[in-house]
Design an enzyme around this catalytic site. Structure first.
Site, PDB file in Angstrom:
ATOM      1  N   ASN A   1       0.851  -1.184   0.000  1.00 37.84           N
ATOM      2  CA  ASN A   1       0.000   0.000   0.000  1.00 37.84           C
ATOM      3  C   ASN A   1       0.885   1.232   0.000  1.00 37.84           C
ATOM      4  O   ASN A   1       1.592   1.494   0.960  1.00 37.84           O
ATOM      5  CB  ASN A   1      -0.910  -0.001   1.240  1.00 37.84           C
ATOM      6  CG  ASN A   1      -1.655   1.318   1.379  1.00 37.84           C
ATOM      7  OD1 ASN A   1      -1.829   2.049   0.412  1.00 37.84           O
ATOM      8  ND2 ASN A   1      -2.076   1.638   2.587  1.00 37.84           N
ATOM      9  N   SER A   2       0.861   1.960  -1.096  1.00 41.68           N
ATOM     10  CA  SER A   2       1.769   3.107  -1.209  1.00 41.68           C
ATOM     11  C   SER A   2       1.068   4.420  -0.897  1.00 41.68           C
ATOM     12  O   SER A   2       1.654   5.476  -1.024  1.00 41.68           O
ATOM     13  CB  SER A   2       2.352   3.163  -2.622  1.00 41.68           C
ATOM     14  OG  SER A   2       1.312   3.286  -3.558  1.00 41.68           O
ATOM     15  N   LYS A   3      -0.185   4.339  -0.477  1.00 40.96           N
ATOM     16  CA  LYS A   3      -0.895   5.596  -0.216  1.00 40.96           C
ATOM     17  C   LYS A   3      -1.011   5.895   1.271  1.00 40.96           C
ATOM     18  O   LYS A   3      -2.106   5.967   1.814  1.00 40.96           O
ATOM     19  CB  LYS A   3      -2.269   5.568  -0.882  1.00 40.96           C
ATOM     20  CG  LYS A   3      -2.129   5.696  -2.392  1.00 40.96           C
ATOM     21  CD  LYS A   3      -3.376   6.134  -3.092  1.00 40.96           C
ATOM     22  CE  LYS A   3      -3.049   6.403  -4.557  1.00 40.96           C
ATOM     23  NZ  LYS A   3      -4.231   6.408  -5.399  1.00 40.96           N
ATOM     24  N   ASN A   4       0.115   6.017   1.931  1.00 44.66           N
ATOM     25  CA  ASN A   4       0.030   6.545   3.287  1.00 44.66           C
ATOM     26  C   ASN A   4       1.187   7.500   3.534  1.00 44.66           C
ATOM     27  O   ASN A   4       2.298   7.314   3.054  1.00 44.66           O
ATOM     28  CB  ASN A   4      -0.085   5.421   4.322  1.00 44.66           C
ATOM     29  CG  ASN A   4       1.255   4.818   4.658  1.00 44.66           C
ATOM     30  OD1 ASN A   4       2.035   5.400   5.389  1.00 44.66           O
ATOM     31  ND2 ASN A   4       1.520   3.655   4.102  1.00 44.66           N
TER      32      ASN A   4
ATOM     33  N   ASP B   1       0.487   3.941 -11.012  1.00 49.31           N
ATOM     34  CA  ASP B   1      -0.523   4.977 -10.822  1.00 49.31           C
ATOM     35  C   ASP B   1       0.119   6.325 -11.167  1.00 49.31           C
ATOM     36  O   ASP B   1       0.802   6.928 -10.342  1.00 49.31           O
ATOM     37  CB  ASP B   1      -1.014   4.967  -9.367  1.00 49.31           C
ATOM     38  CG  ASP B   1      -1.990   6.107  -9.087  1.00 49.31           C
ATOM     39  OD1 ASP B   1      -2.296   6.896 -10.019  1.00 49.31           O
ATOM     40  OD2 ASP B   1      -2.458   6.223  -7.933  1.00 49.31           O
TER      41      ASP B   1
END
Lengths: 313, 344
Positions: free
Chosen positions: B113-116, B149
């Protein structure tokens, strides 16, 4: 068009606080303070804050405070400016500011301002215009805005303004509706909205409405209920909210409800969560949806709470 | 690496900490936040156990390799927990860990998970410690994320920081072109392009880059006139120089070209309105092109048929057309009409 399933949302919000056995509770553990703020503010907007045990909530909240004055996202977590604002907002909701040492909280935030006027989120130094908003909003609620260098803080925010009228997280960062809310909110609270290119920004913001009626946060991205708050509050603050189609946006938010079990999701038919439930209700509040209390677009608190903070003492 | 499941072991084969000999001397410290119901899901039981042990080493301030391994496990369960990341940085410093291996750890976490925010902040901390030698690693790392993304906000933000602090501007404009070739609607890539031409030490700034960039933007506009990003980029090239923008025949020409096609002309027409408001004098050809957009359902009241009249009429007519063809923003165009100067 369907209607807002108020009773079900209230039940959903109350159940989230109690639940500790699912994935959401795991990923929420470290930001429970923000979860509390989202849930409690949504409850208040729906007129049901009185269903909460205030003493229990306040005693838990206080157990998250550190010696430095800052608050962690939960018991045993390091302090961060994010959760410090959430804690102060919850105290404002309950009119319980007297349980904290205001100067101590103030000192924690004041120490996070950097030489260039920006703010760090915690002792580790991450810089972002989100933290500028948080610091300014928090200190304003505490009546301590004079303790920071407001002029420099505003100057830093303006350095993050882009050619499309929007704002990014740092100078040169892409305009993003969430960051725009933070920057416009901070400028509104400090009385600096004259520095916003209102017509240009207003046009960018109203371009965020897509055919389904929902709003996205950047060009060519999918609509999401949370932008009903970020975009709408910004448009409200710069007095351009009538530029979008309110009816279509209301329909989009209503379509994102779980009418069976309560809660609101990011898009129709997705899983609900407390974050989107708050932003959906808050968006409807700005859209003057019947039965939802009005919310202040800058402080993200019910208008009567903001009035109590500024006009009763 | 340090943690068992980082190596890709199946979740069900994970050995609970209480059964691992190296942890037998530690008493886990449960979260004290009221009565905990029985947790029925294995995932949350494991997570709760890891956090109980984490709290124990965190409050004992134990700076040991096993504590470092434990933070990796905790981060895998919840990469948003900033306290765990904080403690991990303290451990990396105390144990003098080779930070190159830490870059690999972050990469592994980003794959999940790269969205933090925490992970990216950690990555920046590591890169800052490593200094300019980290430049290529960082540019490659963000490139990899952006290949999955291309609008990843954190990755772009990190990349801008890398360029400004560690350098690497040389190939960035080319990189933007590549991404825009893949997706000309990618607003993040347009923003990065603007970032590069206005801030790169290798170019002479916005004014020096204008000529070539105007051509680039116009080409993009002609290919996709419905692209909000390319139109805003074109306008941004004349930042603070409205007169140059109004007087540049390239700008009005591209508008005319699009208007004549009678399709996807919203931004062209909006731009024409702005130009007229700032003093642009439309040619006869332009007037005809605008007039030709009058829709069948617009009556006399909406549309002023007096040809060759003042620019104000043209501006009004533009607003009327936009009210009809951009119904979701009707109120905006009505407002624009009400704000037109008396003699546009």
């Amino acid at each position: 068009m369907g209607e807002l399933a108020t009773e079900k949302h209230v039940r959903y919000i109350l159940s989230v606080e109690k639940r500790k056995d699912n994935f959401e509770s795991v990923v929420m553990e470290h930001l429970r303070m923000s979860g509390a703020y989202w849930g409690l503010t949504a409850l208040d907007l729906l007129g049901k804050l009185d269903t909460v045990d205030v003493d229990e909530a306040i005693s838990w909240l206080l157990s998250c405070q550190h010696e430095s004055g800052g608050f962690g996202g939960n018991v045993g977590h390091d302090p961060h400016i994010l959760y410090t604002l959430s804690a102060v907002q919850v105290l404002a909701l309950f009119d319980k500011m007297d349980v904290i040492d205001v100067d101590k909280v103030t000192n924690y935030i004041v120490n996070l301002q950097n030489e260039d006027g920006s703010f760090s989120g915690d002792m580790w130094g991450e810089v972002d215009t989100r933290f500028s908003y948080i610091a300014i909003c928090c200190l304003s609620i505490l009546h301590r805005l004079d303790k920071i260098n407001v002029e420099k803080a505003v100057k830093y925010i303006i350095s993050c303004k882009n050619m499309d009228g929007g704002f990014g997280c740092t100078p040169g960062g892409e305009s993003h509706a969430g960051q725009i809310f933070c920057c416009v909110g901070a400028l509104a609270i400090t009385g600096s909205l004259d520095l916003v290119d209102k017509d240009l920004l207003g046009w960018w913001l109203c371009e965020r409405q897509v055919k389904s009626g929902g709003l996205n946060g950047r060009p060519e991205k999918l609509p999401d209920v949370c932008y009903s708050w970020w975009v709408l509050s910004s448009l409200t603050m710069i007095d351009r909210v009538h530029w979008i189609s309110k009816e279509k946006l209301i329909k989009f938010i209503i379509d994102c409800q779980d009418t069976e079990n309560g809660g609101i999701s990011d898009r129709p038919d997705d899983a609900v969560d407390i974050f989107h439930t708050f932003f959906g209700v808050a968006g409807l509040s700005l859209l003057e949806y019947p039965g939802v209390k009005p919310i202040d677009p800058a402080y993200a608190l019910p208008v009567d709470v903001v009035n109590r903070i500024f006009f009763t003492k | 690496m340090e943690s068992r499941s980082v190596e890709g072991e199946e979740e069900q084969r994970r050995v609970p900490l209480r059964e691992r000999p190296e942890w037998s001397d530690v008493t886990p410290l449960p979260q004290n936040d009221g009565p905990n119901p029985v947790v029925p899901i294995q995932y949350t039981q494991d997570f709760a156990e890891v956090m109980d042990y984490f709290r124990a080493v965190y409050f004992a301030d134990e700076r040991s390799p096993r504590a470092l391994a434990l933070t990796a496990e905790a981060i895998q369960f919840n990469s948003g927990n900033y306290t765990v990341w904080h403690f991990r940085r303290l451990l990396l410093e105390s144990l003098k860990v080779d930070l190159h291996t830490e870059l690999k750890f972050v990469e592994l976490m980003a794959a999940g998970n790269s969205k933090n925010y925490q992970m990216w902040h950690h990555r920046r901390w590591v890169a800052e410690k490593l200094g300019p030698e980290a430049r290529n690693d960082e540019l490659e790392f963000t490139k990899k994320i952006l290949s999955i993304d291309a609008k990843h906000y954190h990755a772009w933000s990190h990349r801008q920081w890398v360029l400004q602090v560690l350098g690497g501007w040389e190939d960035e404009l080319e990189y933007c072109s590549e991404l825009l070739e893949e997706d000309i609607f990618n607003n993040s890539a347009w923003n990065q392009r603007y970032f590069v031409i206005s801030r790169s030490p290798f170019f002479g700034g916005l004014t020096a880059m204008r000529e070539s960039e105007v051509l680039y933007a116009i080409k993009a506009i002609i290919a996709h006139p419905e692209n909000e990003s390319s139109w805003r980029y074109l306008r941004g090239l004349y930042k603070g120089e409205t007169t140059a923008w109004v007087n540049d025949p390239q700008v009005s020409s591209v508008c005319l070209k699009i208007l004549k096609t009678k399709s996807n002309y919203l931004f062209a027409l909006g731009t024409m309105l702005d130009l007229i408001c700032f003093g642009y004098q439309p040619s006869e050809e332009m007037r005809d092109a605008i007039h030709a957009l009058k829709t069948a359902d617009m009556d006399k009241q909406d549309f002023d048929d007096a040809r060759g009249e003042q620019n104000l009429n043209i501006a009004r007519n533009i607003c009327s057309i936009l009210e009809h063809v951009d119904p979701i923003r009707t109120n905006y165009w009505i407002w624009r009409k009400s704000r037109l100067p008396l003699s546009a």
